[in-house]
Scaffold this active site. Structure first.
Site, short mmCIF file in Angstrom:
data_model
loop_
_atom_site.label_atom_id
_atom_site.label_comp_id
_atom_site.label_asym_id
_atom_site.label_seq_id
_atom_site.Cartn_x
_atom_site.Cartn_y
_atom_site.Cartn_z
N HIS A 82 22.30 56.68 36.92
CA HIS A 82 21.86 56.09 38.20
C HIS A 82 20.36 55.85 38.21
O HIS A 82 19.58 56.70 38.65
CB HIS A 82 22.27 57.01 39.36
CG HIS A 82 22.15 56.35 40.70
ND1 HIS A 82 23.06 56.53 41.71
CD2 HIS A 82 21.22 55.49 41.21
CE1 HIS A 82 22.71 55.83 42.77
NE2 HIS A 82 21.58 55.20 42.49
N HIS A 84 17.19 52.58 38.78
CA HIS A 84 16.87 51.21 39.18
C HIS A 84 15.76 50.71 38.27
O HIS A 84 14.66 51.26 38.28
CB HIS A 84 16.44 51.17 40.64
CG HIS A 84 17.52 51.62 41.58
ND1 HIS A 84 18.45 50.75 42.11
CD2 HIS A 84 17.86 52.86 42.04
CE1 HIS A 84 19.30 51.42 42.88
NE2 HIS A 84 18.97 52.71 42.84
N LEU A 85 16.07 49.69 37.45
CA LEU A 85 15.06 49.18 36.51
C LEU A 85 14.23 48.05 37.11
O LEU A 85 13.17 47.74 36.60
CB LEU A 85 15.74 48.70 35.22
CG LEU A 85 16.00 49.78 34.16
CD1 LEU A 85 16.71 49.17 32.96
CD2 LEU A 85 14.72 50.47 33.72
N ARG A 86 14.70 47.42 38.14
CA ARG A 86 13.96 46.37 38.89
C ARG A 86 13.80 45.05 38.15
O ARG A 86 13.39 44.07 38.75
CB ARG A 86 12.57 46.86 39.32
CG ARG A 86 12.55 48.16 40.09
CD ARG A 86 13.33 48.09 41.38
NE ARG A 86 13.10 49.27 42.20
CZ ARG A 86 13.95 49.69 43.12
NH1 ARG A 86 15.08 49.04 43.33
NH2 ARG A 86 13.69 50.75 43.85
N HIS A 253 24.82 60.13 44.41
CA HIS A 253 23.86 60.99 45.15
C HIS A 253 24.41 61.68 46.41
O HIS A 253 23.99 61.38 47.53
CB HIS A 253 22.59 60.22 45.49
CG HIS A 253 22.77 58.80 45.95
ND1 HIS A 253 23.60 58.45 46.98
CD2 HIS A 253 22.22 57.64 45.50
CE1 HIS A 253 23.54 57.15 47.15
NE2 HIS A 253 22.72 56.63 46.27
N ASN A 299 17.04 57.51 50.20
CA ASN A 299 18.35 57.28 50.79
C ASN A 299 19.45 57.66 49.81
O ASN A 299 19.56 57.04 48.77
CB ASN A 299 18.48 55.79 51.15
CG ASN A 299 19.68 55.53 52.04
OD1 ASN A 299 20.35 56.46 52.48
ND2 ASN A 299 19.96 54.26 52.29
N ASP A 326 18.61 58.77 40.41
CA ASP A 326 18.37 57.69 41.39
C ASP A 326 16.91 57.24 41.31
O ASP A 326 16.28 56.97 42.34
CB ASP A 326 18.74 58.15 42.81
CG ASP A 326 18.82 56.96 43.79
OD1 ASP A 326 18.73 55.80 43.32
OD2 ASP A 326 18.94 57.20 45.00
N PHE A 344 13.00 52.83 50.91
CA PHE A 344 13.58 54.12 50.48
C PHE A 344 13.42 54.28 48.97
O PHE A 344 13.51 53.32 48.23
CB PHE A 344 15.08 54.13 50.79
CG PHE A 344 15.43 54.24 52.24
CD1 PHE A 344 15.44 55.47 52.88
CD2 PHE A 344 15.78 53.11 52.98
CE1 PHE A 344 15.79 55.59 54.22
CE2 PHE A 344 16.14 53.21 54.32
CZ PHE A 344 16.15 54.46 54.94
N GLY A 345 13.24 55.51 48.52
CA GLY A 345 13.36 55.79 47.09
C GLY A 345 12.14 56.41 46.45
O GLY A 345 11.00 56.18 46.87
#
Ligand SMILES: [Zn+2]
Length: 449
Positions: A82, A84-86, A253, A299, A326, A344-345
């Site tokens: 999990h 996020h590579l964007r 999560h 989140n 995450d 968020f994050g």
């Protein structure tokens, strides 16, 4: 811009990459093998990318280079399903290159990237476009395919063509699937294709514009809260749909005690449900939020201390299957201001193992062998990813960890393109020193000093 010393460092990495046939002997480390730890020597062949030998005592003559590793830990490369590579679409936050560099620095050799990119991998074509950035990756990367077109929660994607494109699972992570009927249909199709549905559980009608956990701290700070039921209502709905459809339902999560209870009961009932928890939800609660600080906005939000304890208990009794970070990078200017209007994050790849090692293993709350398992074999088994463990002939995905020397988390050492973490200034042990991915040295902390 990379500094001169950083350029020098990566140049040396590339030089080594080019040297085929290079063999490295990791000597005397405490080696993790199928739930146990014992002192062994491990010979890594860079050309073949596999572990050439793993035995009690190997001669240094077999290697071009010997790494003296007594007192250090050699674990299988960590797996994070999990992150996020964007890239594509959010390169100012993170790229495949910076994100996988952060992964390598955190000891991860396999990561699964979430589909909230631009474009969203919601068709064979857009999936190809997203996958095309992978030439820059330092570690193995898998992609999720989205469940719905453009993550809008309205129309399902052509899930079969996404599977044929090589995705690891389906998800609309970042948003919850609001319609039960749509989720049921998605699960039916995923079950037929034999892939998991990973769910970000959030019922929009219960969120009420909240930015942190609905509780005493939100009240004290005068900030709108997100109720626990915003998460657990979806999980309760979805385990019933998983039972009906036979799908493999994976909960992303998990953050509340009610969620843990529902998942525990669902497992007891024989429903195919699995779950992950993040290091920050295992470690922090709403009480750790010092004020209206966006670095504590994620989140799901940090919950109460009874929620945190339920997560630890859930991990120990097998209700929660493994750990995932995450990792969610955001640029500094985006995370400046109030929790009310920032995204968020937080990032998580680089500090995951040191945090959990320092606060759980060193305090004898969680066993080291279990922590390694939750970060390697367990996610690999559930998502059917390669992780052969440390033995002769297996792919050489490994991390060598200095379990003694403490270091403070400082911005200058962060490899991610973003620095949105609440853990700056924390002194941690258990830092990955060297990471090998398919036999290549993709992270070497010593060389940076
Ligand atoms: Zn999520």
């Amino acid at each position: 811009m990379a500094s001169a010393s950083e350029r020098q460092y990566w140049l040396s990495v590339y030089k080594r990459k080019g040297r085929s046939g290079l063999k490295r002997l990791v000597k005397g480390a405490l080696v993790y093998q199928a739930g146990t730890l014992k002192q062994e020597d491990v010979l890594i062949n860079q050309e073949t990318g596999v572990i050439e030998a793993a035995a009690q005592s190997l001669s240094t003559d077999m290697a071009d280079e010997t790494i003296e590793a007594e007192g250090k830990l050699l674990a299988p490369g960590f797996i994070d399903v999990h992150i996020h590579l964007r890239e594509p679409g959010g390169e100012h936050k993170e790229t495949v290159r910076s994100g996988t560099k952060a992964a390598a620095a955190g000891g991860f050799t396999t990561v699964c990237a979430m589909p909230n990119t631009n474009p969203v991998p919601d068709s064979a074509e857009t999936l190809k476009e997203v996958q095309s950035s992978l030439k820059d990756a330092f570690v193995h990367v898998h992609h999720y395919g989205s469940l719905t077109k453009s993550l809008k929660g309205e129309a399902l994607t052509d899930m079969e063509s996404l599977k044929n494109g090589g995705i690891c699972a389906f998800t609309d992570d970042g948003v919850g699937i609001q319609q039960a009927g749509l989720m049921k249909e998605a699960m039916k199709r995923a079950a037929a294709l034999g892939l998991p549905v990973a769910a970000h559980c959030e019922d929009n009608s219960l969120v009420n514009g909240g930015v942190m956990h609905e509780g005493k701290q939100a009240e004290a700070l005068g900030l709108p809260g997100i109720s626990s039921s915003a998460e657990s209502v979806h999980i309760a709905r979805d385990v019933l749909l998983a039972e009906e459809t036979g799908a493999h339902y994976h909960v992303c999560h998990v953050s509340t005690k009610e969620s843990v209870r529902i998942i525990r009961d669902a497992k007891k009932a024989g429903i195919h449900v699995t779950a992950e928890v993040t290091p920050h939800h295992l470690l922090l609660t709403e009480e750790d939020i010092p004020g209206d600080d966006p670095l504590y906005k994620m989140n799901p939000p940090l919950r109460s201390s009874s929620d945190r304890l339920a997560l630890v208990e859930g991990l120990l009794d097998g209700t929660i299957d493994f750990i995932a970070t995450d990792h969610a990078p955001h640029a500094t200017e985006e995370k400046r201001g109030s929790m009310r209007n920032t995204p968020f994050g937080i990032i998580g790849l680089e500090t995951a193992f040191p945090l959990l090692y320092t606060f759980f293993v060193k305090n004898n709350q969680l066993p080291l062998t279990k922590l390694i398992d939750w970060m390697s074999a367990a996610p690999a088994g559930i998502f059917q990813l390669k992780n052969g463990g440390i033995k002769t002939g297996e792919r050489a995905d490994l991390v060598l960890i200095d379990i003694e020397k403490p270091r403070t988390v400082i911005p200058q050492e962060i490899q991610s393109a973003s620095s949105n973490t609440p853990f700056f200034g924390w002194e941690l042990s258990g830092w990955p020193e060297k990471t090998f991915c398919s036999g290549r040295l993709v992270w070497d902390r010593k060389e940076r000093e």
